[in-house]
Scaffold this motif. Structure first.
Motif, PDB file in Angstrom:
ATOM      1  N   VAL A   1     -19.778   3.671 -12.461  1.00  0.00           N
ATOM      2  CA  VAL A   1     -19.049   2.614 -11.755  1.00  0.00           C
ATOM      3  C   VAL A   1     -17.556   2.835 -11.975  1.00  0.00           C
ATOM      4  O   VAL A   1     -17.084   2.816 -13.115  1.00  0.00           O
TER       5      VAL A   1
ATOM      6  N   LYS B   1     -29.050  -1.472 -17.396  1.00  0.00           N
ATOM      7  CA  LYS B   1     -27.607  -1.226 -17.337  1.00  0.00           C
ATOM      8  C   LYS B   1     -27.067  -1.478 -15.938  1.00  0.00           C
ATOM      9  O   LYS B   1     -25.941  -1.974 -15.780  1.00  0.00           O
TER      10      LYS B   1
ATOM     11  N   LYS C   1     -24.045  -4.158 -14.951  1.00  0.00           N
ATOM     12  CA  LYS C   1     -22.832  -3.813 -14.202  1.00  0.00           C
ATOM     13  C   LYS C   1     -22.662  -4.704 -12.979  1.00  0.00           C
ATOM     14  O   LYS C   1     -21.553  -5.083 -12.627  1.00  0.00           O
TER      15      LYS C   1
ATOM     16  N   TYR D   1     -21.343  -7.999 -14.125  1.00  0.00           N
ATOM     17  CA  TYR D   1     -19.918  -7.906 -14.508  1.00  0.00           C
ATOM     18  C   TYR D   1     -19.027  -7.949 -13.259  1.00  0.00           C
ATOM     19  O   TYR D   1     -17.978  -8.595 -13.257  1.00  0.00           O
TER      20      TYR D   1
END
Length: 415
Positions: A172, A406, A410, A413
Motif C-alpha cells: 500500500v 493484514k 490496511k 486504516y
C-alpha cells in the motif's frame, strides 16, 4: 388603404434591417476575445483570489495513466498522471455574450495567472512533459467562471514497503497532496468526482498488479507558534498485489523438489558414504544459493519474512538429512561390529528366542527392527516426508490467514 399597407411594409423592412445590423454587431463583439482581454491589465499573480474569511475551494482530481515502476530496493514507485485543479478567480470573468461552454487559454498565458500551490509530500523526483510544448491546459468555464487547469506529470514517490508476508504481500503506497503555503483557513482542497481515475488494463507492472486506487482525506492539525492550524490534505492510496505465480515457479516449487531429492538419500544404502554425503551437501548448497538470490531482490529488514521462514525450513530439512546420515551410519557401524565380534555361549539363541516369544507382537517387531543396520533410514523414510508435509499445511494456512487479516487492517486504516 394602400398607403397603410405601404407604411406597414416599410416599417417591417426597417425592423429587419435594424435586427440584422444588431446581430452582425453582436457577432462581431462576441467573437473570442484574446487572452490579454480575458486577463485584466491590473491582474497580479502574486495576489491569491481569497474572499473575506471564507476559504477558497480548490477541487482536485487525478487521472492515473500508468504506474511505470515499483522498486523495493529504492523504496519508491513511479507514476504518470494528469493533475487537474478547478477553482474560481473573481478577477477573470467569462464573456456573457458567448454561448460556448468554455474558453481555452493559451499555454503561454498560464504563468501570468495565480495557481494553487499544491505539492506532493512524498515526492522524490518529478518532471513535466515539454514535447512538443508544455503538456498543460487552462480553461475558463462558462459555469461560474471557474478555471480548470490540467497538466501531465511523472512522479517518483516514496513508499514504506512491508515485506512481512513476502511474496504473498499486498503493498500500500500513498500519494499525499496538500497546499504548501496556505492552511485550511485560506485554501480548502477537495476531491472532484470521481477523485481518482485509472484504467487497470493499461497499468501493467512487472511482478505487481495495481488492484485499485482509492481517494481519501488526510487533513490534520498542527501547532505553529502556539496556534493550532488546520492543514488541508488529500491522498490517493495505491494497492499493489504481488504476482505470486512468479515466486511459486521460481522459489517454492524448486525448493520443494530439492528437499524431496534430499529425502531420496534414505533409500541409498548407508554404506555408500560418498554418495549420501554428496547428495546432502549439493542440495544444501543449492538451497543456500537460492535463498541468497531471493534476498538480493529486497532491501535488508529487521524482521523475518514469509520467504525466510520457508527457506529456513527447507535448509533445516536438508541439514537434518545430514544429521540423520550421521546417526544412521553410527547405528549401522555398531550393528556391524556387534554382529562380527559377538561370541554367544551355547544355547543362548534359544533363551533369546524364548524371551522374544514371551513379549508382545509389536515389541518383537520393534526389537527386530532396531537390530537392523538400516533401522534409522527406515524410520526417516516416513518421519521426514510426513514432517515436511505437516509444515507445508501449517505454513500455507497461517500465511494465507495473515494475508487476509493484514489486508483488512490496511482497509480500516484508510477508511
Amino acid at each position: 388603404m394602400v398607403l397603410h399597407w405601404r407604411r406597414l411594409v416599410g416599417l417591417l423592412c426597417c425592423t429587419v434591417s435594424v435586427l440584422s445590423a444588431a446581430t452582425t454587431a453582436n457577432s462581431t463583439v462576441c467573437e473570442r476575445p484574446p487572452p490579454d482581454q480575458l486577463i485584466p491589465a491590473d491582474y497580479d499573480r502574486r495576489v491569491a483570489p481569497f474572499s473575506g474569511d471564507q476559504a477558497l475551494p480548490v477541487h482536485l482530481s487525478v487521472w492515473v495513466v500508468a504506474v511505470t515502476s515499483v522498486s523495493e530496493l529504492q523504496s519508491d514507485f513511479s507514476v504518470a498522471l494528469y493533475l487537474r485543479l478547478k477553482w474560481r478567480d473573481p478577477r477573470i470573468v467569462f464573456p456573457t455574450c458567448l454561448r460556448r461552454p468554455f474558453l481555452l487559454i493559451e499555454t503561454g498565458e498560464i504563468d501570468r495567472l495565480w495557481l494553487p500551490d499544491v505539492y506532493f509530500v512524498h515526492d522524490k523526483k518529478s518532471s513535466r512533459h515539454m514535447v512538443v510544448r508544455r503538456n498543460a491546459a487552462l480553461r475558463l468555464n462558462r459555469e461560474n467562471s471557474t478555471l480548470y487547469f490540467s497538466e501531465r506529470l511523472t512522479l517518483t514517490l516514496r513508499c514504506s514497503f512491508d515485506f512481512e508476508l513476502f511474496p504473498m504481500d499486498t503493498q500500500v503506497c500513498e500519494m499525499i497532496m496538500e497546499p504548501y503555503a496556505y492552511d485550511k483557513q485560506f485554501m480548502d482542497l477537495r476531491f472532484e468526482n470521481p477523485g481518482i481515475y485509472f484504467n487497470n488494463f493499461k497499468a501493467r507492472i512487472a511482478q505487481f498488479q495495481l488492484l485499485r486506487v482509492l481517494p481519501g482525506n488526510c487533513s490534520y492539525t498542527y501547532l505553529y507558534q502556539g496556534t493550532q492550524l488546520r492543514q488541508s490534505c488529500l491522498r490517493a492510496v495505491f494497492f499493489f498485489q504481488r504476482a505470486f505465480n512468479y515466486y511459486l515457479l521460481q522459489m517454492y516449487v524448486p525448493s520443494m523438489l530439492i528437499v524431496a531429492i534430499s529425502f531420496l538419500g534414505f533409500w541409498v544404502p548407508v554404506n555408500l558414504v560418498p554418495g549420501r554425503i554428496a547428495l546432502s551437501i549439493t542440495t544444501l548448497l543449492t538451497l543456500a544459493t537460492q535463498s541468497q538470490t531471493v534476498q538480493r531482490q529486497l532491501p535488508p529488514v529487521s524482521y523475518m519474512k514469509a520467504s525466510d521462514v520457508w527457506m529456513f525450513a527447507c535448509i533445516l530439512a536438508v541439514f537434518a538429512t545430514l544429521v540423520e546420515f550421521t546417526l544412521s551410519y553410527r547405528h549401522y557401524d555398531r550393528r556391524l561390529v556387534s554382529e562380527q565380534s559377538a561370541v554367544l555361549p551355547l544355547g543362548q539363541p534359544r533363551r533369546e528366542q524364548r524371551s522374544l516369544h514371551g513379549g508382545s507382537s509389536l515389541r518383537r517387531r520393534l526389537t527386530l527392527a532396531s537390530r537392523s543396520p538400516h533401522f534409522v533410514d527406515n524410520v526417516s523414510k516416513i518421519l521426514f516426508p510426513v514432517s515436511f508435509v505437516l509444515f507445508n499445511i501449517i505454513y500455507w494456512l497461517y500465511f494465507t490467514a495473515s494475508q487476509k487479516k493484514k489486508h483488512l487492517e490496511k482497509m480500516k486504516y484508510i477508511a
